[in-house]
Design an enzyme around this catalytic site. Structure first.
Site, PDB file in Angstrom:
ATOM      1  N   ARG A   1       0.872  -1.179   0.000  1.00  0.00           N
ATOM      2  CA  ARG A   1       0.000   0.000   0.000  1.00  0.00           C
ATOM      3  C   ARG A   1       0.904   1.223   0.000  1.00  0.00           C
ATOM      4  O   ARG A   1       1.792   1.348   0.847  1.00  0.00           O
ATOM      5  CB  ARG A   1      -0.897   0.038   1.225  1.00  0.00           C
ATOM      6  CG  ARG A   1      -1.469   1.447   1.428  1.00  0.00           C
ATOM      7  CD  ARG A   1      -2.508   1.559   2.477  1.00  0.00           C
ATOM      8  NE  ARG A   1      -3.739   0.919   2.034  1.00  0.00           N
ATOM      9  CZ  ARG A   1      -4.928   1.172   2.568  1.00  0.00           C
ATOM     10  NH1 ARG A   1      -5.060   2.034   3.541  1.00  0.00           N
ATOM     11  NH2 ARG A   1      -5.998   0.558   2.120  1.00  0.00           N
TER      12      ARG A   1
ATOM     13  N   ASP B   1     -16.817   8.051  -0.854  1.00  0.00           N
ATOM     14  CA  ASP B   1     -15.488   7.890  -0.265  1.00  0.00           C
ATOM     15  C   ASP B   1     -15.129   9.241   0.361  1.00  0.00           C
ATOM     16  O   ASP B   1     -15.808  10.256   0.112  1.00  0.00           O
ATOM     17  CB  ASP B   1     -14.492   7.510  -1.379  1.00  0.00           C
ATOM     18  CG  ASP B   1     -13.081   7.240  -0.861  1.00  0.00           C
ATOM     19  OD1 ASP B   1     -12.893   7.058   0.360  1.00  0.00           O
ATOM     20  OD2 ASP B   1     -12.144   7.221  -1.702  1.00  0.00           O
TER      21      ASP B   1
ATOM     22  N   GLN C   1     -10.067  -3.929  -2.896  1.00  0.00           N
ATOM     23  CA  GLN C   1     -11.343  -3.374  -2.425  1.00  0.00           C
ATOM     24  C   GLN C   1     -12.487  -3.762  -3.376  1.00  0.00           C
ATOM     25  O   GLN C   1     -13.625  -3.994  -2.949  1.00  0.00           O
ATOM     26  CB  GLN C   1     -11.221  -1.851  -2.333  1.00  0.00           C
ATOM     27  CG  GLN C   1     -12.477  -1.130  -1.921  1.00  0.00           C
ATOM     28  CD  GLN C   1     -12.708  -1.126  -0.414  1.00  0.00           C
ATOM     29  OE1 GLN C   1     -11.825  -0.826   0.353  1.00  0.00           O
ATOM     30  NE2 GLN C   1     -13.916  -1.465  -0.006  1.00  0.00           N
TER      31      GLN C   1
ATOM     32  N   ARG D   1     -13.759  -7.477   3.021  1.00  0.00           N
ATOM     33  CA  ARG D   1     -12.343  -7.267   2.640  1.00  0.00           C
ATOM     34  C   ARG D   1     -11.513  -8.497   3.017  1.00  0.00           C
ATOM     35  O   ARG D   1     -10.607  -8.899   2.290  1.00  0.00           O
ATOM     36  CB  ARG D   1     -11.760  -6.038   3.356  1.00  0.00           C
ATOM     37  CG  ARG D   1     -12.385  -4.701   3.005  1.00  0.00           C
ATOM     38  CD  ARG D   1     -12.201  -4.321   1.560  1.00  0.00           C
ATOM     39  NE  ARG D   1     -10.811  -4.407   1.107  1.00  0.00           N
ATOM     40  CZ  ARG D   1      -9.818  -3.559   1.444  1.00  0.00           C
ATOM     41  NH1 ARG D   1     -10.079  -2.524   2.224  1.00  0.00           N
ATOM     42  NH2 ARG D   1      -8.594  -3.718   0.986  1.00  0.00           N
TER      43      ARG D   1
ATOM     44  N   CYS E   1     -16.071   2.604   1.243  1.00  0.00           N
ATOM     45  CA  CYS E   1     -14.882   1.774   1.509  1.00  0.00           C
ATOM     46  C   CYS E   1     -14.359   1.964   2.918  1.00  0.00           C
ATOM     47  O   CYS E   1     -13.675   1.100   3.445  1.00  0.00           O
ATOM     48  CB  CYS E   1     -13.810   2.063   0.470  1.00  0.00           C
ATOM     49  SG  CYS E   1     -13.386   3.808   0.353  1.00  0.00           S
TER      50      CYS E   1
ATOM     51  N   HIS F   1      -7.464   0.711  -6.337  1.00  0.00           N
ATOM     52  CA  HIS F   1      -7.669  -0.032  -5.079  1.00  0.00           C
ATOM     53  C   HIS F   1      -8.320  -1.381  -5.427  1.00  0.00           C
ATOM     54  O   HIS F   1      -9.473  -1.648  -5.077  1.00  0.00           O
ATOM     55  CB  HIS F   1      -8.540   0.791  -4.136  1.00  0.00           C
ATOM     56  CG  HIS F   1      -8.477   0.355  -2.699  1.00  0.00           C
ATOM     57  ND1 HIS F   1      -7.692  -0.703  -2.257  1.00  0.00           N
ATOM     58  CD2 HIS F   1      -9.107   0.836  -1.591  1.00  0.00           C
ATOM     59  CE1 HIS F   1      -7.845  -0.842  -0.959  1.00  0.00           C
ATOM     60  NE2 HIS F   1      -8.693   0.065  -0.526  1.00  0.00           N
TER      61      HIS F   1
HETATM   62  N1  NVA Z   1      -9.540   7.424  -1.465  1.00  0.00           N
HETATM   63  C1  NVA Z   1      -9.177   6.973  -0.143  1.00  0.00           C
HETATM   64  C2  NVA Z   1      -9.477   5.532   0.015  1.00  0.00           C
HETATM   65  C3  NVA Z   1      -9.236   4.968   1.399  1.00  0.00           C
HETATM   66  C4  NVA Z   1      -9.537   3.500   1.488  1.00  0.00           C
HETATM   67  C5  NVA Z   1      -7.699   7.260   0.099  1.00  0.00           C
HETATM   68  O1  NVA Z   1      -6.900   7.005  -0.814  1.00  0.00           O
HETATM   69  O2  NVA Z   1      -7.353   7.753   1.167  1.00  0.00           O
HETATM   70  N1   CP Z   2     -11.037   0.631   2.724  1.00  0.00           N
HETATM   71  C1   CP Z   2      -9.760   0.569   3.133  1.00  0.00           C
HETATM   72  O1   CP Z   2      -8.829   0.314   2.361  1.00  0.00           O
HETATM   73  O2   CP Z   2      -9.581   0.781   4.468  1.00  0.00           O
HETATM   74  P1   CP Z   2      -8.180   1.000   5.198  1.00  0.00           P
HETATM   75  O3   CP Z   2      -7.597   2.272   4.668  1.00  0.00           O
HETATM   76  O4   CP Z   2      -8.510   1.034   6.646  1.00  0.00           O
HETATM   77  O5   CP Z   2      -7.282  -0.179   4.847  1.00  0.00           O
END
Ligand code: NVA
Ligand code: CP
Length: 338
Positions: free
Chosen positions: A109, A232, A139, A318, A273, A136
């Site tokens: 990540r 989101d 997800q 998830r 999410c 993502h």
């Molecule tokens: N768009 C958000 C998704 C978090 C799961 C981010 O990248 O922070």
């Molecule tokens: N939806 C998601 O990816 O959550 P986290 O950022 O907590 O992993």
């Protein structure tokens, strides 16, 4: 021994997988969820070691990879941004070569999509994208599993995503929905429309699958007849200086009871999410209230706690879906279908 088209593959972006392959992963997730609920062991990765690389923070993705690894009989090792050198003092290529010689699979990540691609190129083991600035994909398996659980199918379901139309979630929903034959609408201000390149890619998939796509700044048109309302955060990780701009742009795109009504569907479901800003019980939530006078951002507390809400089922999914992704790409499973 290669037993399936999945064995040894990485999941870096949805576009690399066919509709049949993505549907297989969704169905396999459902199966593994059932095994877990019934207490039936499924230790397909006994003796394997999995590296979990996190440049950005996470609750769900980290927990899901950890629990899924252990349920599958594997050992997960968390390597946070201050634990390893990744890109700072050691190149991504060199890091990939080292990790690939010790681990059987790597989750990443972080910020750049090119980094997750390099890890896959140089590690020689499956690499799973646990979120980058662009995509993502893990997800998506959970999200479309949740849709399948609610509607019995994915094809033909209409999902309207209201919010930041150019973030990782919007990109992934648009392209994955287009591959799978779900109708995807991105409902956001013009300034936050998806990149044309992403729209073109999605359109190409949609022509094959029959999916209908819509990109609009008109909320009424965008959410009418939607089966799923999705949102989101307005400010993604790494963009924390953009609260003012986003609050101003995105206020009209908040999912509230008026938007639920505007779908015209009584059984419309809410997906998110997560994490979500639906109240002021967070530091950012408090800060936004103080600076801009609003106590809810992308979704109201009322909708978040309503009978439409499915975001916590989605979060649980998830884990089941990440388990399916790891087992399919690393478990030497016999997968005759796809
Ligand atoms: N768009 C958000 C998704 C978090 C799961 C981010 O990248 O922070
Ligand atoms: N939806 C998601 O990816 O959550 P986290 O950022 O907590 O992993």
């Amino acid at each position: 021994m290669i037993t399936s088209k999945f064995q040894g593959r990485s999941l870096l972006a949805e576009k690399d997988f066919t509709k049949e392959e993505l549907m297989y992963l969704i169905d396999f997730s459902e199966h593994l969820k059932d095994l877990k609920k019934r207490g039936i062991p499924h230790r397909y990765l006994e003796g394997k070691n999995i590296a979990l690389l996190f440049e950005k923070s996470s609750t769900r993705t980290r927990s899901a990879f950890t629990v899924a690894s252990i349920d599958l009989g594997a050992h997960p090792e968390y390597l946070g941004k201050d634990d390893i050198q990744l890109g700072k003092k050691e190149s991504v290529e060199d890091t990939a070569r080292v990790l690939g010689s010790m681990f059987d699979g790597i989750e990443f990540r972080g910020f750049k999509q090119s980094n997750v691609e390099k890890l896959a190129e140089f590690s020689g083991v499956p690499v799973w994208n646990g979120l980058t600035d662009e995509w993502h994909p893990t997800q998506m398996i959970a999200d479309f599993l949740t849709i399948k659980e609610n509607f019995g199918h994915v094809e033909g379901v209409t999902l309207a995503y209201a919010g930041d139309g150019r973030n990782n979630m919007a990109n992934s929903l648009l392209v994955t929905g287009a591959i799978l034959g779900a109708n995807i609408r991105i409902v956001s201000p013009k300034a936050l429309f998806p990149d044309q390149e992403i729209i073109d890619m999605a359109q190409e998939f949609a022509e094959k699958s029959g999916s209908k796509l819509m990109i609009t700044d008109d909320v009424q048109e965008g959410v009418k007849d939607a089966d799923v309302l999705y949102t989101d955060v307005w400010v993604s990780m790494g963009e924390e200086d953009k609260f003012e701009e986003r609050v101003n742009l995105l206020k009209p795109y908040q999912i509230n009871m008026d938007m639920i009504k505007a779908t015209g569907k009584e059984d419309v479901i809410l997906l998110h999410c997560l994490p979500a800003f639906h109240d002021t019980n967070t530091e950012y939530g408090e800060m936004v209230k103080e600076r801009f006078g609003i106590s809810e951002m992308e979704v109201t507390d009322e909708v978040f706690r309503s009978s439409h809400a499915r975001q916590f089922d989605q979060a649980e999914n998830r884990m089941h879906s990440i388990k399916a992704i790891m087992a399919a790409t690393m478990g030497n499973l016999f997968i005759p279908k796809v």
